[in-house]
Design a protein around this motif. Structure first.
Motif, PDB file in Angstrom:
ATOM      1  N   LEU A 111       0.840  -1.191   0.000  1.00  0.00           N
ATOM      2  CA  LEU A 111       0.000   0.000   0.000  1.00  0.00           C
ATOM      3  C   LEU A 111       0.875   1.241   0.000  1.00  0.00           C
ATOM      4  CD1 LEU A 111      -2.744  -1.047   2.571  1.00  0.00           C
ATOM      5  CD2 LEU A 111      -2.938  -0.988   0.095  1.00  0.00           C
ATOM      6  N   GLY A 112       0.327   2.324  -0.523  1.00  0.00           N
ATOM      7  CA  GLY A 112       1.037   3.588  -0.477  1.00  0.00           C
ATOM      8  C   GLY A 112       2.077   3.759  -1.562  1.00  0.00           C
ATOM      9  N   VAL A 113       1.995   2.977  -2.650  1.00  0.00           N
ATOM     10  CA  VAL A 113       2.914   3.162  -3.764  1.00  0.00           C
ATOM     11  C   VAL A 113       2.631   4.521  -4.399  1.00  0.00           C
ATOM     12  CG1 VAL A 113       3.647   2.304  -6.017  1.00  0.00           C
ATOM     13  CG2 VAL A 113       3.056   0.693  -4.209  1.00  0.00           C
ATOM     14  N   THR A 114       3.670   5.331  -4.539  1.00  0.00           N
ATOM     15  CA  THR A 114       3.527   6.643  -5.163  1.00  0.00           C
ATOM     16  C   THR A 114       4.642   6.836  -6.176  1.00  0.00           C
ATOM     17  OG1 THR A 114       4.830   7.736  -3.433  1.00  0.00           O
ATOM     18  CG2 THR A 114       2.446   7.690  -3.137  1.00  0.00           C
ATOM     19  N   LYS A 115       4.387   7.645  -7.164  1.00  0.00           N
ATOM     20  CA  LYS A 115       5.371   7.979  -8.192  1.00  0.00           C
ATOM     21  C   LYS A 115       5.293   9.471  -8.462  1.00  0.00           C
ATOM     22  CE  LYS A 115       6.542   3.676  -8.813  1.00  0.00           C
ATOM     23  NZ  LYS A 115       7.845   3.206  -8.327  1.00  0.00           N
ATOM     24  N   ARG A 116       6.258   9.942  -9.246  1.00  0.00           N
ATOM     25  CA  ARG A 116       6.316  11.368  -9.568  1.00  0.00           C
ATOM     26  C   ARG A 116       6.293  11.588 -11.075  1.00  0.00           C
ATOM     27  NH1 ARG A 116      11.743  12.449  -6.354  1.00  0.00           N
ATOM     28  NH2 ARG A 116      11.984  10.259  -6.979  1.00  0.00           N
ATOM     29  N   LEU A 117       5.890  12.788 -11.468  1.00  0.00           N
ATOM     30  CA  LEU A 117       5.962  13.199 -12.861  1.00  0.00           C
ATOM     31  C   LEU A 117       7.424  13.419 -13.243  1.00  0.00           C
ATOM     32  CD1 LEU A 117       3.220  16.006 -12.701  1.00  0.00           C
ATOM     33  CD2 LEU A 117       2.871  13.629 -13.415  1.00  0.00           C
TER      34      LEU A 117
ATOM     35  N   ARG B   6      -2.055  17.545  -6.629  1.00  0.00           N
ATOM     36  CA  ARG B   6      -3.078  16.594  -6.207  1.00  0.00           C
ATOM     37  C   ARG B   6      -2.733  15.220  -6.782  1.00  0.00           C
ATOM     38  NH1 ARG B   6      -7.703  19.148 -10.226  1.00  0.00           N
ATOM     39  NH2 ARG B   6      -6.819  18.304 -12.162  1.00  0.00           N
ATOM     40  N   THR B   7      -3.408  14.205  -6.284  1.00  0.00           N
ATOM     41  CA  THR B   7      -3.171  12.840  -6.759  1.00  0.00           C
ATOM     42  C   THR B   7      -4.506  12.164  -7.053  1.00  0.00           C
ATOM     43  OG1 THR B   7      -3.235  11.872  -4.538  1.00  0.00           O
ATOM     44  CG2 THR B   7      -1.077  12.613  -5.357  1.00  0.00           C
ATOM     45  N   PHE B   8      -4.432  11.017  -7.741  1.00  0.00           N
ATOM     46  CA  PHE B   8      -5.618  10.178  -7.919  1.00  0.00           C
ATOM     47  C   PHE B   8      -5.230   8.737  -7.656  1.00  0.00           C
ATOM     48  CE2 PHE B   8      -3.665  10.422 -12.071  1.00  0.00           C
ATOM     49  CZ  PHE B   8      -3.886   9.188 -12.672  1.00  0.00           C
ATOM     50  N   ALA B   9      -6.224   7.933  -7.316  1.00  0.00           N
ATOM     51  CA  ALA B   9      -5.965   6.570  -6.853  1.00  0.00           C
ATOM     52  C   ALA B   9      -5.690   5.622  -8.006  1.00  0.00           C
ATOM     53  CB  ALA B   9      -7.152   6.069  -6.043  1.00  0.00           C
ATOM     54  N   SER B  10      -4.831   4.646  -7.739  1.00  0.00           N
ATOM     55  CA  SER B  10      -4.646   3.508  -8.636  1.00  0.00           C
ATOM     56  C   SER B  10      -5.186   2.283  -7.913  1.00  0.00           C
ATOM     57  CB  SER B  10      -3.175   3.317  -8.994  1.00  0.00           C
ATOM     58  OG  SER B  10      -3.029   2.255  -9.912  1.00  0.00           O
ATOM     59  N   VAL B  11      -6.017   1.507  -8.612  1.00  0.00           N
ATOM     60  CA  VAL B  11      -6.744   0.398  -8.002  1.00  0.00           C
ATOM     61  C   VAL B  11      -6.183  -0.936  -8.496  1.00  0.00           C
ATOM     62  CG1 VAL B  11      -9.012  -0.729  -7.875  1.00  0.00           C
ATOM     63  CG2 VAL B  11      -8.836   1.765  -7.726  1.00  0.00           C
ATOM     64  N   ASP B  12      -6.019  -1.868  -7.583  1.00  0.00           N
ATOM     65  CA  ASP B  12      -5.645  -3.237  -7.918  1.00  0.00           C
ATOM     66  C   ASP B  12      -6.898  -3.938  -8.445  1.00  0.00           C
ATOM     67  OD1 ASP B  12      -5.076  -5.941  -7.942  1.00  0.00           O
ATOM     68  OD2 ASP B  12      -4.156  -5.982  -5.961  1.00  0.00           O
ATOM     69  N   PRO B  13      -6.956  -4.282  -9.738  1.00  0.00           N
ATOM     70  CA  PRO B  13      -8.192  -4.856 -10.281  1.00  0.00           C
ATOM     71  C   PRO B  13      -8.478  -6.270  -9.793  1.00  0.00           C
ATOM     72  CG  PRO B  13      -6.474  -4.833 -11.942  1.00  0.00           C
ATOM     73  CD  PRO B  13      -5.938  -4.079 -10.771  1.00  0.00           C
TER      74      PRO B  13
ATOM     75  N   THR C 137      -8.430  -7.050  -6.635  1.00  0.00           N
ATOM     76  CA  THR C 137      -9.094  -6.921  -5.334  1.00  0.00           C
ATOM     77  C   THR C 137     -10.119  -5.804  -5.306  1.00  0.00           C
ATOM     78  OG1 THR C 137      -7.445  -5.362  -4.485  1.00  0.00           O
ATOM     79  CG2 THR C 137      -6.989  -7.724  -4.195  1.00  0.00           C
ATOM     80  N   GLY C 138     -10.000  -4.849  -6.221  1.00  0.00           N
ATOM     81  CA  GLY C 138     -10.861  -3.680  -6.195  1.00  0.00           C
ATOM     82  C   GLY C 138     -10.434  -2.644  -5.177  1.00  0.00           C
ATOM     83  N   GLU C 139      -9.254  -2.835  -4.577  1.00  0.00           N
ATOM     84  CA  GLU C 139      -8.787  -1.935  -3.521  1.00  0.00           C
ATOM     85  C   GLU C 139      -7.704  -0.991  -4.044  1.00  0.00           C
ATOM     86  OE1 GLU C 139      -7.419  -4.505  -0.439  1.00  0.00           O
ATOM     87  OE2 GLU C 139      -9.434  -5.244   0.066  1.00  0.00           O
ATOM     88  N   VAL C 140      -7.688   0.209  -3.480  1.00  0.00           N
ATOM     89  CA  VAL C 140      -6.639   1.181  -3.803  1.00  0.00           C
ATOM     90  C   VAL C 140      -5.315   0.684  -3.241  1.00  0.00           C
ATOM     91  CG1 VAL C 140      -5.815   3.520  -3.370  1.00  0.00           C
ATOM     92  CG2 VAL C 140      -8.257   3.122  -3.842  1.00  0.00           C
ATOM     93  N   PHE C 141      -4.280   0.700  -4.081  1.00  0.00           N
ATOM     94  CA  PHE C 141      -2.965   0.289  -3.572  1.00  0.00           C
ATOM     95  C   PHE C 141      -1.911   1.375  -3.743  1.00  0.00           C
ATOM     96  CE2 PHE C 141      -2.088  -0.414  -7.965  1.00  0.00           C
ATOM     97  CZ  PHE C 141      -0.705  -0.384  -8.110  1.00  0.00           C
ATOM     98  N   GLY C 142      -2.240   2.465  -4.439  1.00  0.00           N
ATOM     99  CA  GLY C 142      -1.277   3.542  -4.613  1.00  0.00           C
ATOM    100  C   GLY C 142      -1.932   4.775  -5.182  1.00  0.00           C
ATOM    101  N   HIS C 143      -1.138   5.818  -5.317  1.00  0.00           N
ATOM    102  CA  HIS C 143      -1.636   7.085  -5.842  1.00  0.00           C
ATOM    103  C   HIS C 143      -0.651   7.654  -6.854  1.00  0.00           C
ATOM    104  CE1 HIS C 143      -4.151   6.740  -2.245  1.00  0.00           C
ATOM    105  NE2 HIS C 143      -4.997   7.529  -2.878  1.00  0.00           N
ATOM    106  N   ALA C 144      -1.221   8.272  -7.888  1.00  0.00           N
ATOM    107  CA  ALA C 144      -0.421   8.873  -8.949  1.00  0.00           C
ATOM    108  C   ALA C 144      -0.621  10.380  -8.952  1.00  0.00           C
ATOM    109  CB  ALA C 144      -0.838   8.295 -10.297  1.00  0.00           C
ATOM    110  N   PRO C 145       0.386  11.118  -9.360  1.00  0.00           N
ATOM    111  CA  PRO C 145       0.225  12.568  -9.477  1.00  0.00           C
ATOM    112  C   PRO C 145      -0.785  12.900 -10.570  1.00  0.00           C
ATOM    113  CG  PRO C 145       2.329  11.862 -10.393  1.00  0.00           C
ATOM    114  CD  PRO C 145       1.734  10.676  -9.726  1.00  0.00           C
ATOM    115  N   ASP C 146      -1.676  13.819 -10.260  1.00  0.00           N
ATOM    116  CA  ASP C 146      -2.733  14.205 -11.192  1.00  0.00           C
ATOM    117  C   ASP C 146      -2.317  15.496 -11.889  1.00  0.00           C
ATOM    118  OD1 ASP C 146      -5.094  14.146 -12.527  1.00  0.00           O
ATOM    119  OD2 ASP C 146      -6.385  14.386 -10.780  1.00  0.00           O
TER     120      ASP C 146
ATOM    121  N   SER D  54      -2.592  11.797 -15.520  1.00  0.00           N
ATOM    122  CA  SER D  54      -3.663  12.725 -15.164  1.00  0.00           C
ATOM    123  C   SER D  54      -5.013  12.046 -15.307  1.00  0.00           C
ATOM    124  CB  SER D  54      -3.619  13.956 -16.075  1.00  0.00           C
ATOM    125  OG  SER D  54      -4.643  14.866 -15.738  1.00  0.00           O
ATOM    126  N   SER D  55      -5.954  12.499 -14.495  1.00  0.00           N
ATOM    127  CA  SER D  55      -7.340  12.048 -14.631  1.00  0.00           C
ATOM    128  C   SER D  55      -8.147  13.011 -15.482  1.00  0.00           C
ATOM    129  CB  SER D  55      -7.983  11.938 -13.236  1.00  0.00           C
ATOM    130  OG  SER D  55      -8.050  13.223 -12.629  1.00  0.00           O
TER     131      SER D  55
END
Length: 488
Positions: A8-14, A25-32, A34-43, A217-218
């Protein structure tokens, strides 16, 4: 590269102008799975994207990247080495974020794509960037004429979610080999995998600042900016035909060069003299590769009418052997669909197909947790129906009976798409004759595998424009200049 996989908490940068930067800001990345959020990406915002395009423009216009072949070869060698050394971290991230099965990452999801970089590094060493076209005489003077191949400029490379490594590297490696600079936009469903590539470039290569920029980006506005920005010379897009049409229209205002690799509705033709067992095995397992989320997969199975029920039974047995579940498990063949949204789309198309008269043989069910969908076989499908004409992007195979060889060719070509296809016959000459009549960019005969870094890939009709990979993939990013001088 930090923690990967299911942590959990995997993050990356632009990556913008040579620096790894955070976004506001960031947006969530979901593990398909499990359907659960496992990280966030820069938006990334429109302003962030403007900065990325500006950096790419400066790097192209004011540095010697476009003309220094030696530097480009060295940097591609470094990128290949970095990808190889960090392959296992990328593997875990791809499994988790894209839902790709572990076994698939040892093929077209990761290991094969890394070799695309090796291919273009080696090609660049020997590819002729000049070509003599001869001396002509005009008005009493002799003129030496030649061609020089130059970098096309700034590239906006826009990715889909299904094969994030393969598609990123199939755009990035030839663009860099050609001397272009790039803004690479990750797919919103798989941003972290693409951003990890940006980290490797920043930390392990000598690629100059601004030559490669990676954004996620979202916002739809970010993609729109890349397709209309006057600082972008080439748009390379892989995705749906509907979006491809929009991109082509948007790019027309500045007459950008556009590469499009779009949808497919490829047909596998089983001729009446084929080995039905082998054909059924290929048909059943092919459609379940990456849960059917591949534009070139053969999603229509054309079978002799008199053998329809026999072949359907064999295909159903093949599909029932497909293992699905946790994509990280070494013996899982098929992982989940990318999202709940995609699964609902697939399920809706299956339900409408049955309502339209197709027979549901197996599958047609959602499986929780995560976004799994059972391998699904539909028989006696009308060749003009939605399920036979529209891209599903799920593990759904439509079996269509045909009357004779002419009818099979007609049905196979009865599509707005022309990406791929296949044919099975014990008579290879007959199979080849049929293959040459199908209007698609790639074709498999009796299970032949055309895919590789050296093989051009792309489609006819509304499956796209241009070719990716191979020598032709490099040439998509080159401009041709014809020169002449007076000779004595």
């Amino acid at each position: 590269m930090g923690s990967e996989g299911k942590a959990l908490g995997v993050t990356k940068r632009l990556l913008i102008d040579g620096r790894l930067v955070e976004a506001e800001r960031t947006f969530a990345s979901v593990d398909p799975a499990t359907g659960e959020v496992f990280g966030h990406a820069p938006d990334a915002t429109v302003a962030d994207t403007e900065a990325a395009v500006g950096a790419a423009r400066r790097a192209f216009d004011t540095t010697d990247w476009a003309t220094d072949r030696e530097l480009r070869v060295r940097c591609l060698d470094q990128l290949h080495r970095a990808l190889t050394e960090h392959k296992e971290g990328l593997r875990e991230l791809t499994i988790t974020e894209a839902g790709a099965s572990r076994m698939l990452t040892h093929g077209n999801q990761l290991d094969v794509p890394i070799e695309i970089v090796r291919f273009y590094a080696d090609l660049l060493r020997t590819y002729p960037l000049t070509e003599e076209i001869g001396v002509s005489e005009d008005r009493g003077r002799r003129h030496r004429r030649w061609i020089e191949k130059e970098a096309g400029g700034v590239v906006a490379a826009i990715l889909p979610y299904n094969y994030p490594n393969q598609l990123a590297l199939a755009k990035l490696a030839p663009a860099l080999a050609a001397g272009c600079t790039v803004v690479l936009k990750a797919a919103p469903d798989t941003p972290l995998t693409t951003l990890a590539l940006g980290e490797l470039i920043a930390e392990h290569t000598d690629i100059p600042a601004g030559v490669v920029n990676v954004v996620s980006s979202s916002e739809v506005a970010v993609g729109e900016l890349l397709t209309t920005h006057p600082g972008v010379d080439i748009v390379s897009f892989t995705g749906s035909t509907q979006v491809g049409r929009q991109i082509m229209a948007a790019a027309s205002s500045t007459l950008k060069k556009v590469f499009l690799e779009l949808g497919g509705k490829s047909a596998m033709i089983v001729l009446d003299d084929a080995d039905f067992d082998t054909a059924a095995m290929f048909a059943g397992f092919t459609i379940c590769s990456h849960a059917g989320q591949g534009c070139a997969l053969t999603t229509r199975l054309l079978v002799p009418r008199e053998s329809h029920d026999e072949i359907v039974e064999k295909v159903a047995a093949s599909m029932s052997r497909v293992s699905y579940g946790d994509p990280a498990a070494p013996d899982t063949y098929m992982g989940p669909l990318i999202s709940a949204r995609q699964r609902e789309k697939v399920h809706g198309m299956v339900e409408r197909a049955v309502a339209d008269g197709a027979k549901l043989v197996i599958g047609g069910e959602k499986v929780d947790p995560g976004f799994f969908y059972k391998p699904t076989l539909l028989a006696n499908v009308d060749p003009d129906s939605e399920i036979a004409q529209d891209e599903v992007f799920g593990p759904v195979l439509a079996v269509i009976p045909y009357t004779d060889e002419e009818d099979a060719v007609r049905i196979a070509n009865n599509s707005i798409f022309g990406l791929s296809g296949a044919v099975h016959s014990r008579d290879e000459e007959r199979a080849l004759r049929v293959a040459r009549r199908i209007r698609t960019g790639t074709f498999s005969i009796n299970g032949g595998n055309y895919f590789g870094p050296d093989a051009p890939f792309g489609g006819y009709k509304q499956s796209g424009l241009g070719r990716e990979m191979g020598v032709q993939g490099l040439e998509e990013f080159l401009q041709i200049k014809t020169l002449a001088t007076v000779v004595a």
